[in-house]
Design an enzyme around this catalytic site. Structure first.
Site, mmCIF file in Angstrom:
data_model
loop_
_atom_site.group_PDB
_atom_site.id
_atom_site.type_symbol
_atom_site.label_atom_id
_atom_site.label_comp_id
_atom_site.label_asym_id
_atom_site.label_seq_id
_atom_site.Cartn_x
_atom_site.Cartn_y
_atom_site.Cartn_z
ATOM 1 N N HIS A 218 42.242 48.708 40.714
ATOM 2 C CA HIS A 218 43.117 49.864 40.505
ATOM 3 C C HIS A 218 42.418 51.053 39.878
ATOM 4 C CE1 HIS A 218 46.167 47.058 41.677
ATOM 5 N NE2 HIS A 218 46.759 48.135 42.124
ATOM 6 N N GLU A 463 51.988 40.930 50.801
ATOM 7 C CA GLU A 463 50.629 40.976 50.236
ATOM 8 C C GLU A 463 50.153 39.597 49.796
ATOM 9 O OE1 GLU A 463 50.597 43.685 46.918
ATOM 10 O OE2 GLU A 463 52.531 43.014 46.191
ATOM 11 N N ASP A 487 45.924 43.381 48.272
ATOM 12 C CA ASP A 487 46.116 42.026 47.759
ATOM 13 C C ASP A 487 46.075 41.008 48.887
ATOM 14 O OD1 ASP A 487 46.258 42.150 44.960
ATOM 15 O OD2 ASP A 487 48.198 43.137 45.099
ATOM 16 N N CYS A 534 50.576 50.150 53.211
ATOM 17 C CA CYS A 534 50.337 51.012 52.049
ATOM 18 C C CYS A 534 49.111 50.572 51.253
ATOM 19 C CB CYS A 534 51.568 51.114 51.159
ATOM 20 S SG CYS A 534 52.092 49.546 50.489
HETATM 21 C C1 PEP Z 1 48.285 46.323 47.927
HETATM 22 O O1 PEP Z 1 48.115 45.251 47.339
HETATM 23 O O2 PEP Z 1 47.786 46.575 49.041
HETATM 24 C C2 PEP Z 1 49.095 47.392 47.315
HETATM 25 C C3 PEP Z 1 49.395 48.486 47.970
HETATM 26 O O3 PEP Z 1 49.487 47.206 46.033
HETATM 27 P P1 PEP Z 1 48.532 47.393 44.768
HETATM 28 O O4 PEP Z 1 47.259 48.012 45.260
HETATM 29 O O5 PEP Z 1 49.264 48.262 43.819
HETATM 30 O O6 PEP Z 1 48.369 46.007 44.265
HETATM 31 MG MG MG Z 2 49.364 44.738 45.637
#
Ligand code: PEP
Ligand code: MG
Length: 605
Positions: A218, A463, A487, A534
């Site tokens: 992140h 995910e 994920d 996403c």
């Molecule tokens: C993902 O896991 O692809 C996602 C969009 O969620 P995050 O990156 O916030 O875990």
């Molecule tokens: Mg995620």
């Protein structure tokens, strides 16, 4: 605002007028995780003094507090172990020198007087772990200083550094806000967390580099969202850069250059100008639709990490917010946001969107996304990525979930809002959330508070590999799907997305990941529910043909990535992209898949 020069250097002491030799240029390699070129004065963040909360522990919770301390020690050992492994590559004597220091720190954490002392204080004085660390470290450091031996008093300083590391691990405290820095500063740190990154204001900070960290964690995602060039996993930076040194961060190629020569600077200034020119060209696409050459329209939305990104998202022409990560509301604070605060934050985003839709995800803390205000809720699992995170935490701590859902429902009266659930692995979880939602809605209606009617759609993040494989069943209880490929890739391939040592194995083009994407998309299309992507691949133009070819028509990404993806979609022929996707899905080797996709991308322009 970009300034490349450090603050005025300190005046030389009397008699030191001799011209100093220019510092030698140093080059380092890492993972380029956020594109662009940044040039500016370094600001090196140290462990530094961190705020230490102090409170008493109820008798029944002392054991849990000791376990929390043990987890912080284990985390510190892991951090030092990683740094040590990386430092082995340092040139010459540096490897040995840094290795000794890290070993000394490791020793202080292994069955040492410090660790035993802290543990005893928690048990006997019933105080929180941070306060116990603080008290024990001061005592031990004072004892060392009193020995009047320069070697041992230096060890006293090391003990303080180790203590700060422990406290930072316990409090999840970010580094001090990066406020009073020269404009254009480049932050250099050991391990910058998403919460640290959230404090970087792009008007002051122009980029960053850290010794640890992977491309899909992140911290990297936050850097891309803020448009800050960043390079992670540059272990060799350790001790090689000082605050004030001029640094170039090349987020495209993953280079960090300290004390660049005039020639290097000229080269990178040129690159930065080229980038700016390209951005100006791309901004012309703002009002044009994301439509393929043969007329298929694709919806491009923005992922938002922080509310301040909204204005830019709207400027780039995003059709809405496809993923609002609500974790920002819980970061960098000690208390929890109440319903009103959450409602106001959401209502102001909805207002800023002027009728465009927003998809709000319930809290997704855990693993690398941590918030101090929630540590007592999260506990100290051995395997955080598989532990109490995301929807599992929300369903266990119902008041957390009810407060979030209530705020979302109240905000839904102001504009189109969808609710998205992270880390879903079974239909039971969705049903449970729907029950809570119905109860919260009833309560609001009884109080005559306005909410959307009918209730907002409830969607599911796909995910977890199990969720993808059960997509048919989930489609029966979900109003929409959002494919979280970050994920999904991590859990399918068992590769930690934020771990630089296995970053080379993290590959969304692995046939297993692609099959799960295909399976989910087809289940959604059969059930006639919307499906979007996403995860970070949505914002990479390289993947556009493949995702469209698999049937995806909605993509949500960092707003900074949107113009390039739109440009790519406008070049594409959907029929050809579908054929390419079909060929790719017949392959079993990810190298071959990458070649096929890259060839298609080069030829189909
Ligand atoms: C993902 O896991 O692809 C996602 C969009 O969620 P995050 O990156 O916030 O875990
Ligand atoms: Mg995620």
């Amino acid at each position: 605002m970009k300034s490349e020069r450090p603050e005025k250097p300190a005046r030389h002491p009397r008699g030191a007028h001799r011209k100093q030799a220019p510092k030698a240029e140093l080059r380092f390699e890492g993972l380029g995780v956020s594109p662009g070129i940044a040039i500016g004065p370094a600001h090196v963040v140290e462990g530094g003094s961190v705020h230490v909360p102090e409170y008493n522990i109820e008798p029944g919770k002392v054991e849990a507090e000791r376990a929390r301390f043990a987890a912080a020690v284990a985390k510190a050992q892991k951090q030092l172990g990683k740094l040590k492994a990386k430092s082995a590559n340092l040139p010459g004597a540096a490897a040995e020198e840094v290795g000794f220091l890290l070993d000394a720190h490791l020793q202080m954490l292994t069955g040492s007087r410090v660790v035993r002392g802290v543990d005893r204080r928690i048990a006997e004085e019933a105080i929180n772990a941070e306060a116990a660390v603080q008290a024990e470290i001061s005592k031990v450091a004072q004892d060392f200083a009193a020995l009047d031996d320069p070697y041992l008093s230096a060890r006293g300083e090391d003990i303080r550094v180790v203590g700060n590391r422990l406290i930072r691990n316990l409090t999840l405290t970010p580094y001090t806000a990066f406020k009073r820095l020269p404009p254009g500063s480049i932050i250099i740190g050991e391990d910058l967390t998403p919460a640290d990154t959230a404090l970087m204001d792009p008007r002051i900070v122009s980029g960053f580099a850290a010794m640890l960290g992977g491309a899909e964690g992140h911290t990297a995602i936050m850097a891309r969202s803020l448009g800050l060039p960043a390079v992670l996993g540059v272990a060799e930076l350790l001790g090689k850069v000082r605050t004030g040194d001029v640094v170039v961060v090349d987020g495209d190629e993953g280079h960090v250059i300290v004390n660049p020569t005039a020639r290097t600077l000229e080269f990178y200034r040129g690159r930065r100008l080229e980038d700016e020119r390209e951005q100006r060209q791309l901004s012309r696409l703002r009002r044009l639709p994301a439509i393929t050459r043969d007329g298929t329209e694709v919806t491009l939305q923005a992922n938002l990490e922080l509310p301040r990104e909204l204005e830019f998202a709207v400027e780039t022409g995003a059709a809405g917010v496809g993923l609002l990560r609500t974790e920002f509301l819980y970061m960098n604070r000690e208390d929890l946001p109440d319903e009103n605060e959450q409602y106001e934050a959401l209502a102001s985003l909805i207002e800023g969107l002027g009728g465009r839709p927003i998809t709000v995800r319930t809290l997704d803390v855990g693993a690398d996304k941590l918030a101090y205000s929630l540590v007592t809720h999260l506990g100290a699992g051995a395997n955080p990525a598989l532990g109490l995170r995301a929807i599992r935490l929300s369903l266990k701590e119902r008041p957390l979930l009810e407060t979030q859902l209530s705020a979302m429902l109240r905000a839904s009266a102001h504009g189109p809002l969808r609710i998205l659930l992270p880390m879903i692995s079974s239909t039971v979880e969705v049903r449970q959330v729907r029950d809570v939602l119905a109860r919260v809605a009833k309560r609001l209606k009884r109080r005559r508070i306005k909410i959307a009617d009918p209730l907002p759609p409830v969607g599911v993040m796909i995910e977890v590999p199990g969720a993808a494989l059960a997509a048919d069943a989930l489609a029966q209880v979900a109003d929409f799907f959002a494919l979280g490929t970050n994920d999904l890739t991590m859990y399918t391939l068992a590769i930690d997305r934020g771990e630089e040592q296995v970053a080379h194995l993290y590959n969304p083009l692995h046939p297993a990941v692609l099959r799960l994407i295909q399976f989910t998309t087809e289940a959604a299309l059969r059930a006639r529910i919307p499906v979007s992507v996403c995860g970070e691949i949505a914002g990479d133009p390289r993947f556009a043909a493949l995702l469209l070819g698999l049937g995806i028509r909605e993509l949500s990404m960092a707003a900074t990535a949107l113009p390039r993806v739109k440009q790519r979609i406008r070049e594409l022929d959907l029929l050809a992209a579908t054929r390419c996707a079909r060929t790719i899905m017949d392959q079993s080797d990810s190298g071959r898949i990458a070649t096929l996709l890259d060839d298609f991308n080069t030829l189909a322009r």
